[in-house]
Scaffold this active site. Structure first.
Site, PDB file in Angstrom:
ATOM      1  N   GLU A 166     -10.352   5.570   5.225  1.00 26.00           N
ATOM      2  CA  GLU A 166     -10.389   6.366   3.991  1.00 26.00           C
ATOM      3  C   GLU A 166     -11.803   6.455   3.408  1.00 26.00           C
ATOM      4  O   GLU A 166     -11.971   6.718   2.211  1.00 26.00           O
ATOM      5  CB  GLU A 166      -9.443   5.745   2.958  1.00 26.00           C
ATOM      6  CG  GLU A 166      -8.023   5.535   3.449  1.00 26.00           C
ATOM      7  CD  GLU A 166      -7.254   6.843   3.519  1.00 26.00           C
ATOM      8  OE1 GLU A 166      -7.467   7.598   4.458  1.00 26.00           O
ATOM      9  OE2 GLU A 166      -6.453   7.103   2.612  1.00 26.00           O
ATOM     10  N   VAL A 178       0.861  -1.190   0.000  1.00 23.47           N
ATOM     11  CA  VAL A 178       0.000   0.000   0.000  1.00 23.47           C
ATOM     12  C   VAL A 178       0.894   1.234   0.000  1.00 23.47           C
ATOM     13  O   VAL A 178       1.875   1.297   0.749  1.00 23.47           O
ATOM     14  CB  VAL A 178      -0.922   0.033   1.238  1.00 23.47           C
ATOM     15  CG1 VAL A 178      -1.745   1.325   1.278  1.00 23.47           C
ATOM     16  CG2 VAL A 178      -1.852  -1.172   1.245  1.00 23.47           C
ATOM     17  N   PHE A 179       0.540   2.227  -0.844  1.00 22.30           N
ATOM     18  CA  PHE A 179       1.326   3.464  -0.940  1.00 22.30           C
ATOM     19  C   PHE A 179       0.730   4.546  -0.051  1.00 22.30           C
ATOM     20  O   PHE A 179      -0.480   4.797  -0.116  1.00 22.30           O
ATOM     21  CB  PHE A 179       1.356   3.958  -2.388  1.00 22.30           C
ATOM     22  CG  PHE A 179       2.203   5.184  -2.608  1.00 22.30           C
ATOM     23  CD1 PHE A 179       1.664   6.348  -3.130  1.00 22.30           C
ATOM     24  CD2 PHE A 179       3.564   5.173  -2.291  1.00 22.30           C
ATOM     25  CE1 PHE A 179       2.451   7.474  -3.343  1.00 22.30           C
ATOM     26  CE2 PHE A 179       4.362   6.293  -2.501  1.00 22.30           C
ATOM     27  CZ  PHE A 179       3.804   7.440  -3.025  1.00 22.30           C
ATOM     28  N   GLY A 180       1.571   5.157   0.758  1.00 17.01           N
ATOM     29  CA  GLY A 180       1.146   6.287   1.585  1.00 17.01           C
ATOM     30  C   GLY A 180       1.735   7.581   1.061  1.00 17.01           C
ATOM     31  O   GLY A 180       2.948   7.676   0.858  1.00 17.01           O
ATOM     32  N   TYR A 181       0.870   8.583   0.855  1.00 17.98           N
ATOM     33  CA  TYR A 181       1.341   9.896   0.346  1.00 17.98           C
ATOM     34  C   TYR A 181       0.750  11.050   1.152  1.00 17.98           C
ATOM     35  O   TYR A 181       1.014  12.208   0.884  1.00 17.98           O
ATOM     36  CB  TYR A 181       0.979  10.062  -1.134  1.00 17.98           C
ATOM     37  CG  TYR A 181      -0.505  10.021  -1.402  1.00 17.98           C
ATOM     38  CD1 TYR A 181      -1.147   8.823  -1.710  1.00 17.98           C
ATOM     39  CD2 TYR A 181      -1.279  11.171  -1.314  1.00 17.98           C
ATOM     40  CE1 TYR A 181      -2.511   8.776  -1.920  1.00 17.98           C
ATOM     41  CE2 TYR A 181      -2.639  11.133  -1.523  1.00 17.98           C
ATOM     42  CZ  TYR A 181      -3.253   9.920  -1.824  1.00 17.98           C
ATOM     43  OH  TYR A 181      -4.608   9.882  -2.021  1.00 17.98           O
ATOM     44  N   GLY A 182      -0.099  10.711   2.097  1.00 27.39           N
ATOM     45  CA  GLY A 182      -0.714  11.754   2.948  1.00 27.39           C
ATOM     46  C   GLY A 182      -0.537  11.334   4.394  1.00 27.39           C
ATOM     47  O   GLY A 182       0.579  11.082   4.851  1.00 27.39           O
ATOM     48  N   SER A 183      -1.662  11.165   5.083  1.00 25.60           N
ATOM     49  CA  SER A 183      -1.541  10.804   6.504  1.00 25.60           C
ATOM     50  C   SER A 183      -0.910   9.427   6.687  1.00 25.60           C
ATOM     51  O   SER A 183      -0.352   9.128   7.747  1.00 25.60           O
ATOM     52  CB  SER A 183      -2.919  10.814   7.172  1.00 25.60           C
ATOM     53  OG  SER A 183      -3.750   9.854   6.553  1.00 25.60           O
TER      54      SER A 183
HETATM   55  N1  LIG Z   1      -4.602   7.906   0.938  1.00 25.84           N
HETATM   56  C1  LIG Z   1      -3.768   8.889   1.599  1.00 25.84           C
HETATM   57  C2  LIG Z   1      -4.365   9.248   2.899  1.00 25.84           C
HETATM   58  C3  LIG Z   1      -5.221  10.431   2.680  1.00 25.84           C
HETATM   59  C4  LIG Z   1      -5.610  10.874   4.015  1.00 25.84           C
HETATM   60  O1  LIG Z   1      -4.842  11.594   4.618  1.00 25.84           O
HETATM   61  N2  LIG Z   1      -6.787  10.389   4.444  1.00 25.84           N
HETATM   62  C5  LIG Z   1      -7.382  10.936   5.628  1.00 25.84           C
HETATM   63  C6  LIG Z   1      -8.850  10.756   5.539  1.00 25.84           C
HETATM   64  S1  LIG Z   1      -9.630  12.314   5.565  1.00 25.84           S
HETATM   65  C7  LIG Z   1      -6.830  10.243   6.868  1.00 25.84           C
HETATM   66  O2  LIG Z   1      -6.582   9.057   6.861  1.00 25.84           O
HETATM   67  N3  LIG Z   1      -6.681  11.035   7.908  1.00 25.84           N
HETATM   68  C8  LIG Z   1      -6.227  10.511   9.181  1.00 25.84           C
HETATM   69  C9  LIG Z   1      -5.961  11.708  10.067  1.00 25.84           C
HETATM   70  O3  LIG Z   1      -6.249  12.818   9.606  1.00 25.84           O
HETATM   71  O4  LIG Z   1      -5.477  11.536  11.191  1.00 25.84           O
HETATM   72  C10 LIG Z   1      -2.399   8.346   1.866  1.00 25.84           C
HETATM   73  O5  LIG Z   1      -2.013   7.443   1.139  1.00 25.84           O
HETATM   74  O6  LIG Z   1      -1.715   8.830   2.776  1.00 25.84           O
END
Ligand SMILES: N[C@@H](CCC(=O)N[C@@H](CS)C(=O)NCC(=O)O)C(=O)O
Length: 182
Positions: free
Chosen positions: A84, A3-8
């Site tokens: 998600e 799984v690729f993570g690019y945000g949280s």
């Molecule tokens: N799919 C993204 C994650 C995107 C994202 O940040 N999703 C939010 C959903 S709004 C999340 O999981 N937030 C957790 C948090 O804010 O603590 C990734 O690969 O990192």
């Protein structure tokens, strides 16, 4: 499974994995173009979090690939599908390891496309910064999300520029300083 993570998923890893590799996906740009009503905002006052939008041939989004142990796949996917749930869908992309000794390989990514119900789309960066400053959700303040991601990306990829992310971080921190001096 990977799984690729690019945000949280870069800085908030609340699932088991057996290996992680730094690298990037091609053809996308990371943007704060997704409303968050269940983590960094509420339905009445949504925050903004990242998704990936189509970029150009030179676009790259750096992040972390996590290898999920076979026996954990179902549990991890159920967990991430819930985390998600605010508009992200599983897609398959090619991951390019930063270590050129490793071959590119397919993996899963959670991506919020432009036609999902929480898609926010482009906005003036100052307006996005104001929205971030004024949003908090069940997972905490939206400002923490921006700063945690910027800090993690600087640490993991010190030579990689992400103007959109770091410009937003600077705007948000300036607004925070202004609010403290009032
Ligand atoms: N799919 C993204 C994650 C995107 C994202 O940040 N999703 C939010 C959903 S709004 C999340 O999981 N937030 C957790 C948090 O804010 O603590 C990734 O690969 O990192």
């Amino acid at each position: 499974m990977w799984v690729f993570g690019y945000g949280s998923l870069v800085w908030k890893v609340d699932f088991p994995y057996e290996e992680k590799i730094l690298g990037y996906v091609k053809g996308y740009d990371r943007r704060f173009y997704q409303f968050s009503t269940d983590h960094r905002g509420t339905p009445a006052n949504p925050g903004r979090v990242v998704t990936l939008i189509p970029g150009n041939d030179s676009s790259k989004v750096y992040g972390i690939a996590y290898k999920i142990k076979k026996s954990d796949i179902e549990t991890v996917l159920n967990h991430l599908d819930f985390r998600e749930k605010g508009g992200y869908e599983r897609k398959t992309v090619i991951f390019y390891p930063k270590d050129k000794e490793l071959e590119p390989f397919e993996m899963t990514i959670y991506l919020a496309s432009h036609n999902n119900c929480n898609y926010a789309g482009p906005a003036n960066i100052d307006a996005i910064a104001e929205q971030v400053m004024n949003s908090v959700g069940p997972s905490g303040p939206n400002i923490d999300y921006v700063c945690n991601l910027a800090t993690a990306m600087r640490k993991l990829f010190p030579n990689v520029e992400d103007y959109h992310l770091f410009n937003l971080e600077e705007k948000v921190l300036n607004l925070l300083d202004e609010s403290k001096s009032k």
